[in-house]
Enzyme design. Structure first.
Site, PDB file in Angstrom:
ATOM      1  N   HIS A 255       0.858  -1.183   0.000  1.00  0.00           N
ATOM      2  CA  HIS A 255       0.000   0.000   0.000  1.00  0.00           C
ATOM      3  C   HIS A 255       0.897   1.237   0.000  1.00  0.00           C
ATOM      4  O   HIS A 255       1.574   1.498   0.996  1.00  0.00           O
ATOM      5  CB  HIS A 255      -0.889   0.030   1.222  1.00  0.00           C
ATOM      6  CG  HIS A 255      -1.591  -1.277   1.503  1.00  0.00           C
ATOM      7  ND1 HIS A 255      -0.979  -2.368   2.100  1.00  0.00           N
ATOM      8  CD2 HIS A 255      -2.870  -1.664   1.242  1.00  0.00           C
ATOM      9  CE1 HIS A 255      -1.841  -3.355   2.224  1.00  0.00           C
ATOM     10  NE2 HIS A 255      -2.997  -2.974   1.708  1.00  0.00           N
ATOM     11  N   HIS A 267      -8.103   0.596   8.844  1.00  0.00           N
ATOM     12  CA  HIS A 267      -9.525   0.255   8.763  1.00  0.00           C
ATOM     13  C   HIS A 267     -10.317   1.042   9.805  1.00  0.00           C
ATOM     14  O   HIS A 267     -11.479   1.383   9.582  1.00  0.00           O
ATOM     15  CB  HIS A 267      -9.742  -1.237   9.013  1.00  0.00           C
ATOM     16  CG  HIS A 267      -9.190  -2.115   7.946  1.00  0.00           C
ATOM     17  ND1 HIS A 267      -7.924  -2.620   8.000  1.00  0.00           N
ATOM     18  CD2 HIS A 267      -9.740  -2.564   6.798  1.00  0.00           C
ATOM     19  CE1 HIS A 267      -7.711  -3.368   6.918  1.00  0.00           C
ATOM     20  NE2 HIS A 267      -8.806  -3.341   6.175  1.00  0.00           N
ATOM     21  N   ASP A 340      -7.090   2.392  -1.777  1.00  0.00           N
ATOM     22  CA  ASP A 340      -7.536   1.346  -0.863  1.00  0.00           C
ATOM     23  C   ASP A 340      -9.039   1.567  -0.695  1.00  0.00           C
ATOM     24  O   ASP A 340      -9.609   2.550  -1.193  1.00  0.00           O
ATOM     25  CB  ASP A 340      -6.779   1.451   0.461  1.00  0.00           C
ATOM     26  CG  ASP A 340      -6.704   0.128   1.201  1.00  0.00           C
ATOM     27  OD1 ASP A 340      -7.570  -0.739   0.965  1.00  0.00           O
ATOM     28  OD2 ASP A 340      -5.791  -0.046   2.017  1.00  0.00           O
TER      29      ASP A 340
END
Length: 444
Positions: A255, A267, A340
């Site tokens: 990422h 998250h 993402d």
């Protein structure tokens, strides 16, 4: 990238799935989301695709003819739809599934694809029941995409993040492969994974992980990385990209600019990484440089703040200095930049769900993954294009890259049609099971 909830053949709605870098989702994606996002209001119908096709296609000779023709034939509404890759509910393209009507204003995956002119769809465990069912699903979704073939993606990293684990070979994850120090095995593993995905109709994998696991207490990367040595991780990433290409599947390095030195899970929060530019260049950048050198198809952004790379406080996903300045200009990457998952809390701290999508495009993203409300995100991007905030040229750049990805992997002119009988021969083959055993032995 994506964290999911598995439920007996029914896909958990995207808006209740914290998805992105994968999280500690378990091999079957069964660990529950760390939080929830309120489902969007019922979708309003997006504007009809009546706008004229672009009158300013790229100059003749600048792109392959098939790419130029495909771009020139699209309306503005169709181009905007090409940027989005949501999760759709259900196990059949043409059957109504709970949640689609309330989230998208259409009952079946096929109708959602047609309504929003979607460029892609990402599969989760809830989409998966059997080999024949997944083959029927992917074939059916491709049939619903009238303009160009769909990008059908998933998170099949193997190990901790394995969305297709119910059907595919149980290959070791990145940390085990890294422990072998054998790039040949990394390439073989990616090739085997790619072959099984392709047999199911999946043409884009959100793998390999290119993060260097600098902090051993990192809650989101950990064993998903090939290791903690930038040079070794770089070698393994490059080999994996080549393996996916051997199988004819697009690969994604993730990422960017590097999620390996944080104890915050993006998250559920917004990590801040305090690497200097020099530290980033020596610790985080090598695997991404190696991926680019291996002609990686896509690079996924991270929902992390790196103040020394961009002092604005915005996450990398929304940062033009990072996605355009570093990734495009400094590292020379001209492939697809994917966000993402946009339903993760790390990217939703400062802006609403429509504005997040617009700012991601302005920062340099081409593929907008899993918006918490597709209607809001689609509407906001379309409005930004029509107002001139996102220029027609900027939109065309992203759509062109997405078309070129299809061209490079051989499915721009016609969607692949896969066979359940052929897939049954490829999935969990004796050859792939022997490879898994060889990797385990080599890692000891």
């Amino acid at each position: 990238m994506v964290r999911g909830i598995r439920s007996a053949g029914v896909l958990m709605i995207a808006t209740t799935t914290l998805a992105a870098c994968g999280g500690a989702s378990g091999s079957a994606g069964a660990a529950g989301a760390a939080g929830s996002v309120a489902p969007p209001a019922a979708a309003s119908t997006p504007p009809a695709s009546s706008a004229p096709a672009s009158t300013t296609p790229p100059p003749a000779g600048s792109k392959p003819d098939t790419v130029r023709r495909a771009l020139a034939a699209m309306s503005v509404e169709e181009k905007v739809g090409q940027l989005f890759m949501p999760v759709l509910n259900g196990t059949s393209a043409d059957s109504a599934a709970e949640g689609n009507q309330s989230s998208f204003g259409a009952s079946t995956p096929a109708k959602v694809i047609a309504k929003y002119h979607l460029g892609g769809v990402i599969l989760f465990p809830g989409n998966i029941k059997s080999v024949s069912q997944v083959v029927s699903l992917t074939n059916g979704m491709q049939k619903a995409s009238k303009r160009v073939p769909l990008l059908i993606g998933t998170d099949q990293e193997n190990g901790l993040v394995s969305r297709m684990s119910a059907l595919v070979t149980d290959l070791p994850g990145a940390s085990v492969i890294g422990a072998t120090r054998n790039t040949g095995l990394a390439r073989e593993a990616a090739k085997a994974t790619g072959a099984e995905l392709k047999a199911l109709g999946v043409n884009l994998d959100f793998a390999p992980v290119a993060d260097v696991n600098i902090d051993p207490k990192n809650p989101v990367i950990g064993k998903r990385a090939f290791g903690d040595d930038p040079s070794r991780v770089a070698q393994m990433v490059a080999a994996s990209v080549k393996g996916f290409h051997d199988a004819g599947v697009a690969a994604t390095a993730k990422h960017f600019p590097g999620h390996g030195d944080t104890r915050t899970d993006s998250h559920t929060g917004l990590p801040v990484i305090k690497h200097t530019r020099a530290q980033w260049a020596s610790l985080d950048a090598p695997p991404f440089k190696a991926a680019i050198g291996a002609d990686v198809d896509a690079i996924m952004s991270a929902h992390i703040v790196v103040p020394k790379l961009d002092p604005s406080g915005d996450p990398a996903t929304l940062s033009k200095p990072i996605l355009t300045g570093l990734l495009r200009d400094k590292l020379g990457f001209d492939g697809v930049v994917s966000t993402d998952a946009l339903n993760m809390e790390g990217v939703r701290k400062k802006y609403n769900d429509g504005e997040v999508a617009v700012r991601a495009v302005l920062a340099g993203a081409d593929l907008l993954l899993m918006p918490p409300s597709l209607p809001k995100a689609y509407g906001a991007v379309l409005a930004a294009v029509k107002s001139g905030r996102i220029s027609q040229q900027r939109l065309d750049e992203s759509v062109t890259r997405l078309l070129e990805l299809r061209q490079k992997r051989g499915f721009l002119k016609a969607a692949p049609v896969v066979s359940a009988d052929q897939a049954a021969k490829v999935l969990r083959s004796a050859e792939h099971r022997r490879l898994a055993a060889r990797i385990e032995r080599a890692a000891r």
